[in-house]
Motif scaffolding. Structure first.
Motif, PDB file in Angstrom:
ATOM      1  N   THR A  38      42.254  40.695  43.734  1.00 31.46           N
ATOM      2  CA  THR A  38      42.561  41.021  42.349  1.00 31.46           C
ATOM      3  C   THR A  38      41.516  40.447  41.411  1.00 31.46           C
ATOM      4  O   THR A  38      41.076  41.096  40.475  1.00 31.46           O
ATOM      5  N   HIS A  39      41.095  39.214  41.663  1.00 33.28           N
ATOM      6  CA  HIS A  39      40.097  38.578  40.813  1.00 33.28           C
ATOM      7  C   HIS A  39      38.788  39.370  40.834  1.00 33.28           C
ATOM      8  O   HIS A  39      38.189  39.629  39.793  1.00 33.28           O
ATOM      9  N   LYS A  41      38.464  42.489  41.581  1.00 25.86           N
ATOM     10  CA  LYS A  41      38.699  43.781  40.959  1.00 25.86           C
ATOM     11  C   LYS A  41      38.584  43.684  39.439  1.00 25.86           C
ATOM     12  O   LYS A  41      37.964  44.531  38.793  1.00 25.86           O
ATOM     13  N   LEU A  42      39.185  42.625  38.866  1.00 30.35           N
ATOM     14  CA  LEU A  42      39.095  42.424  37.426  1.00 30.35           C
ATOM     15  C   LEU A  42      37.657  42.175  37.003  1.00 30.35           C
ATOM     16  O   LEU A  42      37.210  42.641  35.966  1.00 30.35           O
ATOM     17  N   THR A  45      35.875  45.374  36.781  1.00 31.35           N
ATOM     18  CA  THR A  45      36.270  46.132  35.602  1.00 31.35           C
ATOM     19  C   THR A  45      35.572  45.616  34.364  1.00 31.35           C
ATOM     20  O   THR A  45      35.127  46.380  33.519  1.00 31.35           O
ATOM     21  N   ALA A  46      35.487  44.296  34.239  1.00 26.43           N
ATOM     22  CA  ALA A  46      34.883  43.695  33.055  1.00 26.43           C
ATOM     23  C   ALA A  46      33.410  44.042  32.934  1.00 26.43           C
ATOM     24  O   ALA A  46      32.909  44.296  31.842  1.00 26.43           O
ATOM     25  N   ASN A  75      43.129  43.493  31.259  1.00 30.36           N
ATOM     26  CA  ASN A  75      42.713  42.165  31.693  1.00 30.36           C
ATOM     27  C   ASN A  75      42.602  41.257  30.457  1.00 30.36           C
ATOM     28  O   ASN A  75      41.771  41.508  29.577  1.00 30.36           O
ATOM     29  N   GLU A  77      41.212  38.579  30.034  1.00 23.41           N
ATOM     30  CA  GLU A  77      39.913  37.908  29.918  1.00 23.41           C
ATOM     31  C   GLU A  77      38.931  38.723  29.081  1.00 23.41           C
ATOM     32  O   GLU A  77      37.921  38.192  28.620  1.00 23.41           O
ATOM     33  N   ARG A  83      39.688  45.496  25.873  1.00 23.84           N
ATOM     34  CA  ARG A  83      41.053  45.745  26.364  1.00 23.84           C
ATOM     35  C   ARG A  83      41.533  47.122  25.912  1.00 23.84           C
ATOM     36  O   ARG A  83      42.147  47.864  26.687  1.00 23.84           O
ATOM     37  N   SER A  86      39.650  49.811  27.898  1.00 28.56           N
ATOM     38  CA  SER A  86      40.097  49.909  29.286  1.00 28.56           C
ATOM     39  C   SER A  86      41.403  50.685  29.380  1.00 28.56           C
ATOM     40  O   SER A  86      41.681  51.336  30.393  1.00 28.56           O
TER      41      SER A  86
END
Length: 290
Positions: A38-39, A41-42, A45-46, A75, A77, A83, A86
């Motif tokens: 998951t980390h 993946k995020l 995305t970022a 996310n 972050e 955000r 996204s």
């Protein structure tokens, strides 16, 4: 040789404990691995969002998209603009370039594109060219009737949410005519535009020289009313506003006091999706961060 019963019981207990410990260790390993995935993946995305937000990289077409049937939360972050992007990238195939007419419209009327309701239908662009394009899109919608009205229809999820709010509080339509207050045709949108503006003002809006008019009336083919996700209401009390907010309806177009947009989110989640809270003359608007 047979083991004594007492020894057998001791051995069985040892085996059970060892099996339990093995299962616990396996579960911990799976959870850690899942969190690591998951980390990453995020992080992936970022990175495209950061690249996409640079002027040279627009229009944004490389933002990873999750299946729209899944519940989505941006996310935390990322910054507010990232955000928001996204979220709307799951609905729009291309994010317009800053400085363009389409981007100006998205900034003003793009709040609906964060809606996570899988029953909500959204257009693939924020401008309809004519009545035919509008009718073709509206023909794909599942509509619902607003209770207590003659001809007010919205997309079904939006209508259901509004009906719940109107059970809590008496909330009348602005004019009482569904064809004007609720879902509109292209020609109705055009008629409203010519009531308050003209082609010269439209040219200025398209060139980015005029934006205040957008808080009064939407240019032809650009109104949220065309999508069945906006309504004009007569709201004068905190109780009415609270009932609407509790059911996903918010004021998202600054200075357009009677205009309400079905976002389908809770008020607590609006900042998570990048919305900025602005209070203008005592009215709370939730504005896109573009």
């Amino acid at each position: 040789m047979k083991l004594p019963i007492k020894k057998k019981r001791i051995i069985n207990r040892i085996i059970k404990k060892a099996t339990f410990i093995s299962i616990v260790i396996l579960m911990i390993f799976v959870l850690v691995a899942s969190n690591e995935i998951t980390h990453h993946k995020l992080a992936r995305t970022a990175q495209p969002l950061n690249v996409c937000l640079s002027t040279d990289s627009f229009p944004c077409t490389d933002i990873p998209k999750e299946p729209t049937s899944k519940a989505f939360l941006p996310n935390p972050e990322l910054n507010a603009q990232q955000r928001f992007l996204s979220a709307i990238a799951r609905k729009l195939s291309t994010i317009p370039q800053p400085g363009t007419y389409e981007y100006t419209l998205l900034r003003t009327y793009g709040a609906v594109f964060v809606n996570q309701d899988v029953e909500i239908k959204l257009p693939q662009k924020d401008i309809f060219a004519n009545e035919q394009e509008t009718q073709e899109f509206q023909a794909t919608l599942t509509m619902g009737h607003v209770d207590g009205t003659n001809d007010c229809y919205l997309q079904k999820s939006a209508a259901n949410a509004l009906n719940k709010a109107r059970i809590q509080q008496q909330i009348p339509l602005k004019s009482g005519y569904g064809s004007g207050d609720c879902t509109r045709t292209f020609n109705t949108n055009l008629r409203f535009w010519h009531k308050y503006a003209n082609n010269q003002i439209l040219t200025k809006v398209q060139q980015g020289k005029e934006t205040k008019i957008l808080g009064l009336v939407a240019p032809p083919g650009t109104s949220q009313h065309l999508w069945g996700l906006a309504i004009d209401l007569r709201v004068g009390s905190k109780e009415q506003r609270k009932a609407l907010n509790q059911n996903g309806w918010f004021q998202t177009v600054e200075n357009d006091v009677p205009h309400w947009t079905y976002v389908g989110l809770t008020e607590d989640n609006l900042p998570l999706f990048g919305f900025n809270k602005q209070v203008v003359r005592g009215i709370t608007y939730w504005i896109t961060p573009l």
